[in-house]
Structure formats: C-alpha cells, structure tokens
Design an enzyme around this catalytic site. Sequence first.
Site, short mmCIF file in Angstrom:
data_model
loop_
_atom_site.label_atom_id
_atom_site.label_comp_id
_atom_site.label_asym_id
_atom_site.label_seq_id
_atom_site.Cartn_x
_atom_site.Cartn_y
_atom_site.Cartn_z
N LYS A 68 1.21 3.90 -3.00
CA LYS A 68 0.72 5.28 -2.80
C LYS A 68 1.85 6.25 -3.14
O LYS A 68 1.62 7.33 -3.69
CB LYS A 68 0.29 5.50 -1.35
CG LYS A 68 -1.00 4.84 -0.93
CD LYS A 68 -2.26 5.40 -1.56
CE LYS A 68 -2.73 6.70 -0.97
NZ LYS A 68 -4.06 7.11 -1.51
N TYR A 110 0.84 -1.20 0.00
CA TYR A 110 0.00 0.00 0.00
C TYR A 110 0.87 1.26 0.00
O TYR A 110 0.71 2.13 -0.84
CB TYR A 110 -0.93 -0.04 1.22
CG TYR A 110 -1.62 1.27 1.51
CD1 TYR A 110 -2.72 1.69 0.77
CD2 TYR A 110 -1.18 2.10 2.55
CE1 TYR A 110 -3.36 2.90 1.05
CE2 TYR A 110 -1.81 3.30 2.84
CZ TYR A 110 -2.90 3.69 2.08
OH TYR A 110 -3.53 4.89 2.35
N1 LIG Z 1 -7.99 6.31 6.54
C1 LIG Z 1 -6.80 6.78 6.87
O1 LIG Z 1 -6.41 6.79 8.04
C2 LIG Z 1 -5.91 7.38 5.80
C3 LIG Z 1 -4.66 7.91 6.15
C4 LIG Z 1 -3.86 8.47 5.15
C5 LIG Z 1 -4.30 8.48 3.85
N2 LIG Z 1 -5.52 7.95 3.53
C6 LIG Z 1 -5.97 8.02 2.15
O2 LIG Z 1 -7.20 8.72 2.19
C7 LIG Z 1 -8.06 8.24 1.18
C8 LIG Z 1 -9.44 7.96 1.74
O3 LIG Z 1 -9.35 7.04 2.81
P1 LIG Z 1 -10.66 6.44 3.47
O4 LIG Z 1 -10.32 6.11 4.86
O5 LIG Z 1 -11.85 7.28 3.19
O6 LIG Z 1 -10.77 5.07 2.67
P2 LIG Z 1 -12.03 4.27 2.17
O7 LIG Z 1 -11.58 2.86 2.01
O8 LIG Z 1 -13.22 4.53 3.01
O9 LIG Z 1 -12.30 4.88 0.72
C9 LIG Z 1 -11.65 4.43 -0.42
C10 LIG Z 1 -12.71 4.23 -1.47
O10 LIG Z 1 -12.04 3.87 -2.68
C11 LIG Z 1 -12.92 3.01 -3.36
N3 LIG Z 1 -12.22 2.22 -4.37
C12 LIG Z 1 -11.37 1.19 -4.16
N4 LIG Z 1 -11.00 0.68 -5.34
C13 LIG Z 1 -11.61 1.41 -6.29
C14 LIG Z 1 -11.61 1.37 -7.71
N5 LIG Z 1 -10.91 0.43 -8.35
N6 LIG Z 1 -12.33 2.27 -8.39
C15 LIG Z 1 -13.07 3.21 -7.73
N7 LIG Z 1 -13.11 3.30 -6.39
C16 LIG Z 1 -12.40 2.41 -5.69
C17 LIG Z 1 -13.47 2.10 -2.26
O11 LIG Z 1 -14.64 1.42 -2.68
C18 LIG Z 1 -13.68 3.10 -1.15
O12 LIG Z 1 -15.01 3.57 -1.16
C19 LIG Z 1 -7.35 7.07 0.54
O13 LIG Z 1 -6.74 7.47 -0.64
C20 LIG Z 1 -6.30 6.67 1.54
O14 LIG Z 1 -5.18 6.09 0.89
C21 LIG Z 1 -6.32 7.41 4.48
#
Ligand SMILES: NC(=O)c1ccc[n+]([C@@H]2O[C@H](COP(=O)([O-])OP(=O)(O)OC[C@H]3O[C@@H](n4cnc5c(N)ncnc54)[C@H](O)[C@@H]3O)[C@@H](O)[C@H]2O)c1
Length: 391
Positions: free
Chosen positions: A154, A150
Amino acid sequence: MEPENTAKETVLITGGGGYFGFRLGCAMYQKGVDVILFDVMKPLQTVPEGIKFRQGDVCCLSEVEEALKDIICVFHIASYGMSGREQLNRKLIEDVNVKGTENVIQACKSTGVSSLVYTSTYNVIFGGQIIENGDESLPYLPLHLHPDHYSRTKSLAEMKVLEANGAELGNGKGVLRTCALRPAGIYGPGEQRHLPRIVSYIERGLFKFVYGDPLSLVEFVHVDNLVQAHILASEALKANNKHIAAGQAYFISDGRPVNNFEFFRPLVEGLGYKFPTCRLPLSLVYFFAFLTEIVHFVVGHVYNFQPLLTRTEVYKTGVTHYFSMEKARKELGYEPQQYSLNEVVEWFKSQGCGAKPRKYTIMHLVRDGALLLLLIAVMVSWFPSAVTLSL
Ligand SMILES: NC(=O)c1ccc[n+]([C@@H]2O[C@H](COP(=O)([O-])OP(=O)(O)OC[C@H]3O[C@@H](n4cnc5c(N)ncnc54)[C@H](O)[C@@H]3O)[C@@H](O)[C@H]2O)c1
C-alpha cells in the site's frame, strides 16, 4: 488555465464491490454523479438502479483502460491482503496493490482521466512505533520495516500515485491530478473485513482477554466520514479549488483517539456478552502471533486456516498511534461526524448474532482447556526472551 468540464460527470470506483467502495458509489450517485463500480467480485448488496457494475481486474491493463473511457475521476480503492489469511498471500498482494495501481495510473494517462483519488492507509507511516497526534510531514515507514506485505505494498502504491501527480495526459487533455487518503480502521453497519471476525471470536467464546496498555490509543473512521472525505478530496483536485489536494496525502479518521478494546466494548456488551477482564502483555500476544504466522507458513498450503491474530494486527490494535485531522480540515473542509457503535450492534442482531442462553458442555470444557494449555505453552516459550530483553 484548464477548462472546467461541464458535462455530467462519470466516476469509476475500483474495488466498488467492496464495503467502502460500494458505500462511496451510492453516495456519489445520490449527489447526481454517474457511477461505475469496477471489481473482480460482485457486491454483496443489490446494486441500486442507475449505478453500473462492471466486472474487471485491476491487474489487467486492457480491462482497466477499457473501463476508464469517458471517466472524469477514478477512486482507486481495490486492494488485497488487508486482514486475516489474505495477509499471507504475498504474490496476489503484490499483483493487486502494486501492479494494479500502476495499471490504474497508466490507464488514467492513456485515456485522459484527470483526477485520481487513492485510498491508502495509516500503515504507510505506522509500523509499531508510538505516534501521538502525528501529521502528514512524518516520513514513510522504510519499506523493509513493514512486517506485512499489505502495508508495504500500500505504501509503494501510494508513492506511485503521488509521483504521478502532474503527469501529462496522453490525449492532450491536460495533466493528471492525484491525491491519497490514509484512513484509520473502517467501521459501520455491514462492514465485512474486521467486525464479523471480531463478532465470530466473541460468539465462539475466544474473546477471553485484552492486551497491551489500557491507556494506548488508536483511531477508527466511520464509513460515512470516509465517504465524505473522498468526495471532498475529489472536489479539491479540481481547478475551481486550485487543485489544492494535488500531490497531497491526508490522514482520515473520526478524530477521536480511543483505546482499541474500549472502542469495541459497546459491541461486546450490546450483543449480551461479558467484556474480558484478563489483560495480557503486548509482547506475549505479539509472540503468539509470530508463532501463528510460522505455523501458517509451514502448513498454509495444505490447510489455509484463519490465524487468530497476525503481528500487524497486534500492534495496530495495541500500540498508540493517532493522527491530526488538521490538514484534512483545512485543505479539504473535512468535518467528521460523531457516530456510535449502536447501528453496528443492531446490524449484527438483525443477522441473528447475540448471546443466547447456553449450557456449559464438555465441548466448552475441552475448548477452554485447550486454550489454557496453548496460553501456557506460549508463555513458557515467551518468558525467557522477555526476561533477556528486559535485562
Ligand atoms: N477496512 C479498513 O479498516 C481499512 C483501513 C485502512 C485502509 N483501507 C483501505 O480502504 C479500501 C477499502 O477497504 P474495504 O474495507 O472496503 O475493503 P474491501 O475488501 O471490502 O474492498 C476491496 C475490494 O477490492 C476488490 N478487489 C480486490 N482485488 C481486485 C482486483 N484485482 N481488481 C478489482 N477489484 C479488486 C475486492 O473484490 C473488494 O471488493 C482498501 O483500499 C483498503 O486498503 C481499509
């Protein structure tokens, strides 16, 4: 000079069905912007009237190109493999995070989308080394040093997004402006990634210990602070803000470094549980996570169990790493608001969580005995290597 677009803006949010994407979509809509949520999965919540949901996959270029017609700005948030057993599905992680991002960039160019804001992560810099008040001048962690797919993917995706800044748009509409926001761990009511797992460990009696140095510091970001940062970043890509964010990356957090376990104390105690008093060495827990990953690698295709912890999760929670918000403050005007975990506690209570009077049964005795045996077995295997390393 590029002409400013005066028509009502439509933005598209990849991953708009997820926790953060959905929250961002609702906030943008409240500001009078037309919003399309693009995701493989429907959001858990009802989509408010006026916001469009479009089912689609970032791994499919034609689906992304079709969705991006007449869009002014894309928030590329979709990602895969952040936590739990997903972290071990290498192929899908590569496909969504790298190929998916390439598709979004390609589609922005071919359809003439002029702004792309990418949601990256702290992990592009952090790989288990201590970082105190780091800033955006820090180099990327070399790709081969990422222990998890991951973080590596990223990182690759962020590089591709920032490299695409300044690319010519296919239809002669000017150039593409891109930026990347690197959030800390996201929290807020209804968060689905980390908090339910943590609460399930607490409720199942598995949260029996903390680990690492009690003075180690990490950071978190409330979902609404992250929303604010994304909106500001999209504004800062525009000509009236001299495209100040174009080609730039920004760390985004609440700006309050805190010990990981102390951060969760109000959640544990707010739900009526006792905060653990046993503290284990970080290297022991890292070793345990390593063993868990090996077991998952061997049996995962037959029994795809949820590992208690992975190595990445261990150092993300136990090793000091926090960053300065100065660049985001200065260039985006980002001012994080203060939030507590009270609303999170209330959210979990509304879902029926919280300590209930229970008898200590034979099943609890068996579980605690098994946990103790597991801990002893891990300690026995870990001790010789820990002693050798310390010599
Ligand atoms: N949650 C955390 O603590 C955190 C920390 C740092 C960065 N991030 C980044 O923040 C962003 C949002 O995180 P989140 O917690 O809301 O995650 P989340 O998993 O709730 O949201 C990610 C969404 O991406 C969608 N997705 C996955 N594969 C896909 C595809 N092939 N086509 C279209 N959509 C697709 C999923 O269905 C999901 O709804 C992400 O990019 C994550 O890498 C999150």
